[in-house]
Design a protein around this motif. Structure first.
Motif, short mmCIF file in Angstrom:
data_model
loop_
_atom_site.label_atom_id
_atom_site.label_comp_id
_atom_site.label_asym_id
_atom_site.label_seq_id
_atom_site.Cartn_x
_atom_site.Cartn_y
_atom_site.Cartn_z
N PHE A 186 32.78 46.60 34.21
CA PHE A 186 33.75 46.02 35.15
C PHE A 186 33.07 45.60 36.45
O PHE A 186 32.06 46.19 36.85
N SER A 187 33.66 44.63 37.14
CA SER A 187 33.27 44.37 38.53
C SER A 187 34.50 43.89 39.29
O SER A 187 35.41 43.28 38.72
N LEU A 188 34.53 44.20 40.57
CA LEU A 188 35.69 43.87 41.40
C LEU A 188 35.25 42.96 42.53
O LEU A 188 34.22 43.20 43.17
N SER A 189 36.03 41.90 42.76
CA SER A 189 35.71 41.00 43.88
C SER A 189 37.00 40.48 44.49
O SER A 189 38.09 40.69 43.96
N VAL A 190 36.87 39.77 45.60
CA VAL A 190 38.03 39.18 46.28
C VAL A 190 37.95 37.66 46.11
O VAL A 190 36.94 37.05 46.41
N LEU A 191 39.06 37.09 45.60
CA LEU A 191 39.08 35.64 45.35
C LEU A 191 39.51 34.86 46.58
O LEU A 191 39.15 33.70 46.76
N LYS A 233 49.87 36.19 54.19
CA LYS A 233 49.78 37.22 55.24
C LYS A 233 48.39 37.83 55.35
O LYS A 233 48.21 38.85 56.02
N GLY A 234 47.42 37.24 54.66
CA GLY A 234 46.04 37.70 54.80
C GLY A 234 45.67 38.86 53.90
O GLY A 234 44.60 39.46 54.06
N ARG A 235 46.52 39.19 52.93
CA ARG A 235 46.14 40.25 51.98
C ARG A 235 45.14 39.68 50.97
O ARG A 235 45.22 38.51 50.58
N SER A 236 44.24 40.55 50.51
CA SER A 236 43.24 40.10 49.54
C SER A 236 43.86 39.91 48.16
O SER A 236 44.72 40.68 47.74
N ILE A 237 43.39 38.86 47.49
CA ILE A 237 43.77 38.63 46.08
C ILE A 237 42.54 39.04 45.26
O ILE A 237 41.48 38.42 45.36
N TYR A 238 42.70 40.12 44.49
CA TYR A 238 41.56 40.71 43.80
C TYR A 238 41.35 40.12 42.41
O TYR A 238 42.30 39.70 41.75
N ASP A 271 54.59 25.76 41.76
CA ASP A 271 53.66 25.21 42.75
C ASP A 271 52.31 24.86 42.12
O ASP A 271 51.32 24.67 42.81
N ALA A 272 52.30 24.76 40.79
CA ALA A 272 51.02 24.58 40.09
C ALA A 272 50.39 23.22 40.39
O ALA A 272 49.16 23.09 40.42
N GLN A 273 51.22 22.21 40.58
CA GLN A 273 50.69 20.88 40.91
C GLN A 273 50.74 20.61 42.41
O GLN A 273 49.83 19.99 42.97
N ASP A 274 51.79 21.11 43.05
CA ASP A 274 51.93 20.85 44.49
C ASP A 274 50.83 21.55 45.29
O ASP A 274 50.37 21.02 46.30
N LEU A 275 50.44 22.75 44.86
CA LEU A 275 49.39 23.53 45.52
C LEU A 275 49.65 23.66 47.02
O LEU A 275 48.74 23.51 47.84
N SER A 276 50.88 23.97 47.36
CA SER A 276 51.25 24.05 48.78
C SER A 276 50.92 25.43 49.38
O SER A 276 51.00 25.59 50.59
N GLN A 277 50.57 26.40 48.54
CA GLN A 277 50.40 27.78 49.01
C GLN A 277 48.96 28.26 48.78
O GLN A 277 48.33 27.87 47.81
N PRO A 278 48.47 29.14 49.67
CA PRO A 278 47.10 29.63 49.51
C PRO A 278 46.88 30.34 48.15
O PRO A 278 45.81 30.19 47.55
N GLU A 279 47.91 31.04 47.67
CA GLU A 279 47.77 31.75 46.39
C GLU A 279 47.58 30.75 45.24
O GLU A 279 46.83 31.02 44.29
N SER A 280 48.26 29.61 45.34
CA SER A 280 48.14 28.58 44.29
C SER A 280 46.74 27.98 44.29
O SER A 280 46.17 27.70 43.23
N LEU A 281 46.18 27.80 45.49
CA LEU A 281 44.82 27.24 45.60
C LEU A 281 43.79 28.22 45.05
O LEU A 281 42.83 27.82 44.39
N VAL A 282 44.01 29.51 45.32
CA VAL A 282 43.11 30.55 44.79
C VAL A 282 43.13 30.49 43.26
O VAL A 282 42.07 30.51 42.61
N PHE A 283 44.32 30.39 42.69
CA PHE A 283 44.41 30.34 41.24
C PHE A 283 43.70 29.11 40.69
O PHE A 283 42.93 29.18 39.73
#
Ligand SMILES: [Zn+2]
Length: 367
Positions: free
Chosen positions: A26-31, A36-41, A118-130
């Protein structure tokens, strides 16, 4: 570690991820970061040739598939099974794609956007990360992990939708593309085993195409994608029984993915998939039978749905009457007679009934 509450505190999840990451597989990283600035792991497992991208809690209050995932991953830590799987598969796991929603127990992200639109709109930081991880990881299979409310049953029967799956469409015609066919095949592998536990309480979601839904987007890019929906099992409001079934589904699926790819009989695969009944909104949590004194009024059932809310780290289920403007559900997960309510009503004037009933139901049936 155990994950048995309906609410999973993000810190609890993070401590599990950190403990898994002690294992060399395993390995853990932040994407990236949420609104609100929480990490997406990102938790990575294995180094095999078949690459699987999994994400849970893009709807923050859908914890059951995350619980099942943590329990499953735990079985891979320091184990023969883990070492074997690591040779065949590489898993890129995003346990909480919407960490703000996961913390607050909300479906939407902190900007009140549904990330699954939001998969095409990509209006949110979480969508861009994905999108970034989807493009760089280049998965062979995507698992889009969700939970569904207790309002879902299945067409043509009284069965509730304890689990539901979907092989999302890639176009408006809902064509059977190679990616979609492979998703159907893998769903069939899982349901063949799960039917032994659940009988016919497994459904499939509506496959109307919407390119802004993440699963539809991934399928459109040619990647087989499976939507998991963990639903309600009898009176198990913590959903631990459902989580155990989802864990079993992961086990069956990952075993299958370690086997050589079979030749697919497309007609039989599509037919088996379409045999799953479709989801239908026809359930509520509780029906109180024959409420209101029958000598003064026609017997009438009351339909009650629980509204979930987070209070001091625990999920509460608030019993609310289903509004008069909503069609009554056909079925309930529980039926009760309440003679005490009827005798209380007999003492009151009829114009006071509705406010009395709402208050009574809230106090007596919430948990
Ligand atoms: Zn969802």
């Amino acid at each position: 570690m155990e994950f048995i509450a309906r609410y999973l505190a993000p810190d609890h999840i993070l401590s599990a991820l950190k403990s898994f990451a002690q294992d060399a597989n395993f390995s853990l990283s932040v994407l990236g970061k949420s609104v609100k600035g929480r990490s997406i792991y990102r938790l990575n497992f294995g180094s095999g040739p078949k690459k699987i991208l999994l994400w849970s809690q893009m709807h923050g209050n859908e914890t059951t598939t995350t619980k099942a995932l943590l329990h499953y991953l735990q079985t891979l830590v320091n184990s023969e099974l883990g070492n074997e799987l690591a040779k065949h598969l590489e898993l890129c796991v995003i346990p909480m794609l919407n960490p703000d929603g996961a913390a607050a127990y909300t479906r939407l992200n902190a900007n009140e956007v549904d990330l699954n639109r939001d998969a095409q709109d990509l209006s949110q930081p979480e969508s861009l990360v994905f999108r970034e991880v989807f493009n760089s990881f280049k998965p062979d299979l995507c698992l889009n992990l969700h939970g569904q409310r207790s309002i879902y049953g299945l067409t043509g029967s009284e069965n509730p939708a304890v689990l539901s799956f979907l092989a999302p469409a890639a176009d408006d015609q809902r064509s059977i593309t190679p990616a979609r066919l492979e998703a159907m095949r893998l769903i069939n592998c899982m349901t063949a085993v799960l039917h032994e536990d659940l009988g016919q309480q497994i459904g499939r979601y509506d496959d109307t195409f919407n390119g802004n839904c993440l699963g539809d987007y991934c399928t459109q890019q040619g990647v087989p994608t499976i939507l998991f929906e963990a639903g309600h099992y009898q009176q198990d409001y913590t959903r631990n029984n459902t989580a155990a079934l989802i864990q079993k589904a992961y086990t069956v699926l990952f075993d299958e993915l370690c086997s050589p790819q079979p030749v697919i009989d497309s007609d039989a695969t599509v037919a088996a998939y379409l045999e799953l009944p479709e989801n239908e909104i026809n359930y509520c949590d509780l029906i109180l039978k024959d409420v209101l004194p029958s000598d003064v009024h026609d017997a009438k059932d009351l339909y009650i749905q629980y509204k979930e809310s987070l209070f001091e780290g625990v999920i509460r289920f608030k019993a609310e009457l289903i509004g008069a403007d909503t069609p009554n559900p056909e079925f309930a997960h529980r039926y009760e007679n309440d003679p005490e309510l009827n005798s209380e009503l007999k003492r009151l004037n009829q114009e006071d009934w509705s406010s009395f009933i709402a208050d009574y139901v809230l106090k007596k049936y919430s948990h």
